[in-house]
Design a protein around this motif. Structure first.
Motif, mmCIF file in Angstrom:
data_model
loop_
_atom_site.group_PDB
_atom_site.id
_atom_site.type_symbol
_atom_site.label_atom_id
_atom_site.label_comp_id
_atom_site.label_asym_id
_atom_site.label_seq_id
_atom_site.Cartn_x
_atom_site.Cartn_y
_atom_site.Cartn_z
ATOM 1 N N UNK A 10 0.844 -1.175 0.000
ATOM 2 C CA UNK A 10 0.000 0.000 0.000
ATOM 3 C C UNK A 10 0.894 1.244 0.000
ATOM 4 N N UNK A 11 0.486 2.232 -0.776
ATOM 5 C CA UNK A 11 1.235 3.477 -0.760
ATOM 6 C C UNK A 11 0.242 4.624 -0.689
ATOM 7 N N UNK A 12 0.695 5.739 -0.153
ATOM 8 C CA UNK A 12 -0.213 6.861 0.031
ATOM 9 C C UNK A 12 -0.573 7.474 -1.304
ATOM 10 N N UNK A 13 -1.725 8.106 -1.347
ATOM 11 C CA UNK A 13 -2.231 8.655 -2.600
ATOM 12 C C UNK A 13 -1.274 9.674 -3.192
ATOM 13 N N UNK A 14 -0.580 10.415 -2.350
ATOM 14 C CA UNK A 14 0.270 11.470 -2.870
ATOM 15 C C UNK A 14 1.487 10.929 -3.594
ATOM 16 N N UNK A 15 1.842 9.641 -3.399
ATOM 17 C CA UNK A 15 3.036 9.102 -4.026
ATOM 18 C C UNK A 15 2.809 8.736 -5.484
ATOM 19 N N UNK A 16 1.577 8.435 -5.878
ATOM 20 C CA UNK A 16 1.386 7.997 -7.253
ATOM 21 C C UNK A 16 0.154 8.626 -7.897
ATOM 22 N N UNK A 39 10.257 -7.067 -6.032
ATOM 23 C CA UNK A 39 10.362 -6.006 -5.020
ATOM 24 C C UNK A 39 11.187 -4.849 -5.560
ATOM 25 N N UNK A 40 12.293 -5.176 -6.233
ATOM 26 C CA UNK A 40 13.142 -4.126 -6.800
ATOM 27 C C UNK A 40 12.397 -3.330 -7.856
ATOM 28 N N UNK A 41 11.663 -4.035 -8.702
ATOM 29 C CA UNK A 41 10.930 -3.372 -9.777
ATOM 30 C C UNK A 41 9.821 -2.484 -9.217
ATOM 31 N N UNK A 42 9.103 -2.975 -8.221
ATOM 32 C CA UNK A 42 8.028 -2.176 -7.634
ATOM 33 C C UNK A 42 8.572 -0.961 -6.897
ATOM 34 N N UNK A 44 11.256 0.568 -7.624
ATOM 35 C CA UNK A 44 11.725 1.508 -8.649
ATOM 36 C C UNK A 44 10.586 2.403 -9.124
ATOM 37 N N UNK A 45 9.417 1.805 -9.295
ATOM 38 C CA UNK A 45 8.283 2.551 -9.837
ATOM 39 C C UNK A 45 7.457 3.202 -8.736
ATOM 40 N N UNK A 46 7.306 2.497 -7.601
ATOM 41 C CA UNK A 46 6.514 2.989 -6.468
ATOM 42 C C UNK A 46 7.418 3.048 -5.230
ATOM 43 N N UNK A 47 8.248 4.070 -5.108
ATOM 44 C CA UNK A 47 9.199 4.128 -3.993
ATOM 45 C C UNK A 47 8.508 4.326 -2.646
ATOM 46 N N UNK A 48 9.219 3.941 -1.592
ATOM 47 C CA UNK A 48 8.758 4.161 -0.210
ATOM 48 C C UNK A 48 7.441 3.461 0.080
ATOM 49 N N UNK A 49 7.339 2.215 -0.374
ATOM 50 C CA UNK A 49 6.101 1.479 -0.150
ATOM 51 C C UNK A 49 6.239 0.578 1.073
ATOM 52 N N UNK A 50 5.107 0.228 1.649
ATOM 53 C CA UNK A 50 5.047 -0.742 2.744
ATOM 54 C C UNK A 50 4.629 -2.090 2.166
ATOM 55 N N UNK A 51 5.326 -3.164 2.521
ATOM 56 C CA UNK A 51 5.075 -4.486 1.953
ATOM 57 C C UNK A 51 4.564 -5.431 3.029
ATOM 58 N N UNK A 122 7.817 -2.976 -15.515
ATOM 59 C CA UNK A 122 7.182 -1.750 -15.970
ATOM 60 C C UNK A 122 8.079 -1.113 -17.025
ATOM 61 N N UNK A 123 7.498 -0.665 -18.104
ATOM 62 C CA UNK A 123 8.245 -0.240 -19.286
ATOM 63 C C UNK A 123 9.257 0.856 -18.943
ATOM 64 N N UNK A 124 10.563 0.537 -19.020
ATOM 65 C CA UNK A 124 11.569 1.545 -18.665
ATOM 66 C C UNK A 124 11.610 2.712 -19.630
ATOM 67 N N UNK A 125 11.140 2.507 -20.874
ATOM 68 C CA UNK A 125 11.150 3.589 -21.864
ATOM 69 C C UNK A 125 10.113 4.661 -21.544
ATOM 70 N N UNK A 126 9.160 4.315 -20.671
ATOM 71 C CA UNK A 126 8.125 5.276 -20.316
ATOM 72 C C UNK A 126 8.301 5.757 -18.867
ATOM 73 N N UNK A 127 9.476 5.502 -18.292
ATOM 74 C CA UNK A 127 9.656 5.772 -16.868
ATOM 75 C C UNK A 127 9.364 7.229 -16.509
ATOM 76 N N UNK A 128 9.837 8.164 -17.331
ATOM 77 C CA UNK A 128 9.632 9.580 -17.023
ATOM 78 C C UNK A 128 8.154 9.950 -17.069
ATOM 79 N N UNK A 129 7.396 9.250 -17.905
ATOM 80 C CA UNK A 129 5.975 9.566 -18.073
ATOM 81 C C UNK A 129 5.077 8.603 -17.311
ATOM 82 N N UNK A 130 5.663 7.605 -16.643
ATOM 83 C CA UNK A 130 4.864 6.518 -16.086
ATOM 84 C C UNK A 130 3.769 7.022 -15.157
ATOM 85 N N UNK A 131 4.129 7.840 -14.205
ATOM 86 C CA UNK A 131 3.132 8.281 -13.223
ATOM 87 C C UNK A 131 2.047 9.139 -13.865
ATOM 88 N N UNK A 132 2.449 9.971 -14.815
ATOM 89 C CA UNK A 132 1.448 10.784 -15.498
ATOM 90 C C UNK A 132 0.484 9.900 -16.289
#
Length: 267
Positions: A10-16, A39-42, A44-51, A122-132
């Motif tokens: 779970x991650x807070x709404x403000x993170x993603x 875990x590494x991939x998640x 990378x895309x969703x930092x500071x998550x609780x598992x 998660x597609x690394x080519x879209x990393x900069x745009x992923x969250x948007x």
């Protein structure tokens, strides 16, 4: 894939996203390599998550006698459309792993969950745009009150344009359950069909439930009538796919599939 550990992240709404949701990551207990990868991939895309770790299903531990006693069986006459064979134990374990996530969503009344398999990338080519891209797609999905949203899939038929959709399409026949979002209502629809007594692979079942699986007879919408919305999934896919498996046959390197490398099920 077959899985035997589920992780709920779970991650807070403000993170993603302004829309809060959980992530369930499913992974075999004996596949430490994939646990580390995912875990590494998640992170990378969703930092500071609780598992949080949950137990799931391993094909090597399935007892076919016990499955029959629980009235778990395969759909009569089911045959893999490509290999012309019945279900494998790995496919049974894979389905049960996803089914356990769906029932967990229902028990916890989780409004929205991203379900991820342990070979996700998660597609690394879209990393900069992923969250948007994710924010735009999820917001549109929630606004349309959908049931299921693919972030990654293998399209086997043309998609269908939906009126007013900018970031979403209606998926045609698709494989893979590597990354998809599911609402509480969607989970309820998936478990309310008595599917455990007539199993098919999970990536055949989901398109069947949104009425886009040519392997099976389509749902009779006229017969369903007003109940169609209560039974069928209102499924969408991100127009730009954001995830896929970390390995595909075209990569050329050896790959061990826990699902495919298993015995045929006698159910």
């Amino acid at each position: 894939m077959i899985f035997a550990l589920a992780w709920m992240i779970f991650f807070s709404a403000c993170q993603c996203s302004e829309i809060n949701f959980g992530i369930t990551f499913i992974n075999l207990d004996r596949r430490e390599d994939r646990k580390i990868w995912t875990k590494t991939e998640l992170l990378r895309v969703f930092p500071d998550v609780h598992i949080k770790r949950l137990s799931a299903v391993d094909a090597k531990g399935l007892n076919q006698t016990e499955l029959k006693e629980r009235h778990i069986g395969s759909m009569q006459g089911y045959e893999d459309p490509y290999e012309k064979r019945p279900l494998k134990l790995g496919e049974v374990a894979c389905f049960l792993s996803h089914y356990n996530v769906w029932t967990d969503i229902i028990e916890k009344e989780s409004p929205l969950t991203l379900i991820v398999e342990d070979d996700v990338r998660f597609d690394p080519h879209k990393e900069d745009l992923f969250r948007e891209l994710l924010n735009q797609a999820v917001t549109e999905f929630v606004d349309r009150d959908g049931d299921l949203l693919y972030l990654g899939r293998k399209a086997l038929a043309d998609d269908i344009e939906c009126d007013g959709c900018q970031h979403l399409v209606k998926p045609g026949y698709s494989y893979w359950t590597v990354a998809y979002m599911l609402t509480l209502r969607g989970a309820q629809k998936l478990v309310n069909t008595e599917i455990l007594s007539r199993l098919i692979p999970v990536d055949e079942y989901i398109p069947l439930m949104y009425n886009q699986n040519p392997t099976f007879d389509p749902w009779d919408l006229e017969e369903l009538g007003d109940k169609a919305n209560e039974v069928l999934l209102d499924a969408y896919s991100t127009r730009i796919l954001l995830a896929g498996p970390s390995w595909q046959p075209s990569d050329g390197d050896p790959y061990y599939s826990d699902t495919n490398d298993s015995a045929l099920a006698d159910l």
